[in-house]
Scaffold this motif. Sequence first.
Motif, PDB file in Angstrom:
ATOM      1  N   GLN A  41      -4.400  -4.330   2.613  1.00  0.00           N
ATOM      2  CA  GLN A  41      -4.230  -4.599   1.185  1.00  0.00           C
ATOM      3  C   GLN A  41      -4.600  -3.393   0.325  1.00  0.00           C
ATOM      4  OE1 GLN A  41      -3.230  -7.705  -0.296  1.00  0.00           O
ATOM      5  NE2 GLN A  41      -3.030  -6.380  -2.073  1.00  0.00           N
ATOM      6  N   TYR A  42      -5.792  -2.865   0.548  1.00  0.00           N
ATOM      7  CA  TYR A  42      -6.308  -1.837  -0.354  1.00  0.00           C
ATOM      8  C   TYR A  42      -5.863  -0.424   0.013  1.00  0.00           C
ATOM      9  CZ  TYR A  42      -9.312  -5.483  -2.254  1.00  0.00           C
ATOM     10  OH  TYR A  42      -9.777  -6.628  -2.850  1.00  0.00           O
ATOM     11  N   LEU A  43      -5.518  -0.199   1.273  1.00  0.00           N
ATOM     12  CA  LEU A  43      -5.159   1.151   1.705  1.00  0.00           C
ATOM     13  C   LEU A  43      -3.659   1.373   1.799  1.00  0.00           C
ATOM     14  CD1 LEU A  43      -7.764   1.675   4.593  1.00  0.00           C
ATOM     15  CD2 LEU A  43      -7.977   2.321   2.184  1.00  0.00           C
ATOM     16  N   ARG A  44      -2.891   0.295   1.995  1.00  0.00           N
ATOM     17  CA  ARG A  44      -1.464   0.455   2.290  1.00  0.00           C
ATOM     18  C   ARG A  44      -0.551  -0.163   1.240  1.00  0.00           C
ATOM     19  NH1 ARG A  44      -4.354  -0.378   7.071  1.00  0.00           N
ATOM     20  NH2 ARG A  44      -4.146   1.386   8.522  1.00  0.00           N
ATOM     21  N   THR A  45      -1.114  -0.753   0.191  1.00  0.00           N
ATOM     22  CA  THR A  45      -0.308  -1.248  -0.927  1.00  0.00           C
ATOM     23  C   THR A  45      -0.951  -0.775  -2.231  1.00  0.00           C
ATOM     24  OG1 THR A  45      -1.424  -3.337  -1.545  1.00  0.00           O
ATOM     25  CG2 THR A  45      -0.030  -3.371   0.428  1.00  0.00           C
ATOM     26  N   THR A  46      -0.244  -0.967  -3.323  1.00  0.00           N
ATOM     27  CA  THR A  46      -0.798  -0.633  -4.643  1.00  0.00           C
ATOM     28  C   THR A  46      -1.260  -1.887  -5.374  1.00  0.00           C
ATOM     29  OG1 THR A  46       1.398  -0.778  -5.671  1.00  0.00           O
ATOM     30  CG2 THR A  46       0.687   1.386  -4.864  1.00  0.00           C
ATOM     31  N   GLN A  47      -1.214  -3.018  -4.717  1.00  0.00           N
ATOM     32  CA  GLN A  47      -1.564  -4.286  -5.357  1.00  0.00           C
ATOM     33  C   GLN A  47      -3.071  -4.535  -5.340  1.00  0.00           C
ATOM     34  OE1 GLN A  47       0.899  -6.381  -2.448  1.00  0.00           O
ATOM     35  NE2 GLN A  47       2.032  -7.301  -4.149  1.00  0.00           N
ATOM     36  N   ILE A  48      -3.582  -5.064  -6.436  1.00  0.00           N
ATOM     37  CA  ILE A  48      -4.938  -5.600  -6.460  1.00  0.00           C
ATOM     38  C   ILE A  48      -4.799  -7.108  -6.315  1.00  0.00           C
ATOM     39  CG2 ILE A  48      -7.056  -5.917  -7.788  1.00  0.00           C
ATOM     40  CD1 ILE A  48      -6.627  -3.063  -6.864  1.00  0.00           C
ATOM     41  N   PRO A  49      -5.351  -7.699  -5.257  1.00  0.00           N
ATOM     42  CA  PRO A  49      -5.160  -9.134  -5.034  1.00  0.00           C
ATOM     43  C   PRO A  49      -5.730  -9.968  -6.178  1.00  0.00           C
ATOM     44  CG  PRO A  49      -6.837  -8.246  -3.570  1.00  0.00           C
ATOM     45  CD  PRO A  49      -6.186  -7.078  -4.228  1.00  0.00           C
TER      46      PRO A  49
END
Length: 444
Positions: free
Chosen positions: A370-378
Amino acid sequence: DGNVYWVEVRDTAAMYKIRPRKASLTIYFSGKPRKAVRPPWDGGWIWKKDKLGNPWMSVACQGLGASVWYPCKDIQSDEPDNGATLRITVADSLTAVGNGRLKQTIKNGNGTSTWQWEVTSPINSYNIVPYIGKYAHFNEKYKGEAGMLDMDYWVLAYDLDSARKQFKDAPRMMKAFEYWFGPYPFYKDGYKLVQAPHLGMEHQSAVAYGNQFKNGYLGRDLSGTGWGLKWDFIIVHESGHEWFANNITTKDIADMWVHEGFTNYSESLFTDYYYGKEAGNEYARGTRRNISNDIPVIGIYGVNKEGSGDMYYKAGNMLHSIRQVIGDVKFRTILRGLNKTYYHKTVTTKEIEDYISKNAKTDFSKVFDQYLRTTQIPTLEYKVDGYSLKYRYINCVPGFNLPLKIHFKTDQWIKPTTEWKTLSLYPEGPTDFSIDPNFLINKQ
């Protein structure tokens, strides 16, 4: 185009088989090295003069690569097993400082002197750096976890008094980081802080310092909380890289979050150690204002391509979130274990991710994705319905499952997924809902 030369060493009698023995290769080279445009970020040689007009020179070449100024295997995945020797010839009126320990100074009888420095530990090629100027020297002994450590300081002579005062943060740094990370990784080579003609860089056993003897980052607090003005950013951050970057080095700069994320978080751990846990928490949360979410933190492999600058603050806050889940004791054990397990080694992000999950006894693979491979903040989507709380994760990778500490009538833990879950509080009734702010999570 002349930027890279391939050298093949073969035993011709063995038909392309390389004989397993030690050999030496001598390369002669000369020329005018590239001048740094904006050091240390856009690197090369730095040619300056100090306030008195004396020559002041050094190199900064991380990312760009050490081949900008000397022939080398310009990859992070292969370091010299037994360190390196630097012989720096300068005018007799100047001092030359390098990595490791000073072995000898030779007067050449022609107005020049050769300073020989030797580092015995494996070292990144971009970390091998000379500093040349009108330096003064002072030192101290530090009683650390692995014995007595030599801590040496080289500064421009007219800044000696300022350095004696400001560099008191160096032993404070050493005490805090040995607590969190384990013994300083280079006792044999010593620790040096060297005033440089640029802001700073983690040159192994010869950390570059250019923060103008100010607290904060050139007098500014990058967290906006005030805690960052309690200490010298460059001393703390660049020295933190001795553990994460120099001791543990990524094979590919695409995984630079291992260097910068842990070292960014070292700033919070330093603050925690000296000013209390809530101060460290506030500092970590404050740095979130620097997150851009532009591209993924992990870059493109095999082409010398870093990912987003979020490798600092976003990766640091990811580690802060993981710390909340596993607790301080286990988190510290993992930090120290990483530096022991991967002592003087090169690694991949997978090795680091797997080590954390295994030793935390919690699968954080989706958290790393989630945090290293996307730009989304859950985002935690929630609904308060009568006596119950309904919740789930959105804006996240499939399977994202970071546990959360919340307040809903009382402080408690929930384990959200991408599927709706329900927490019932009957018959006590609902109250205000909040998420512990130490998690890098949005809510709606």
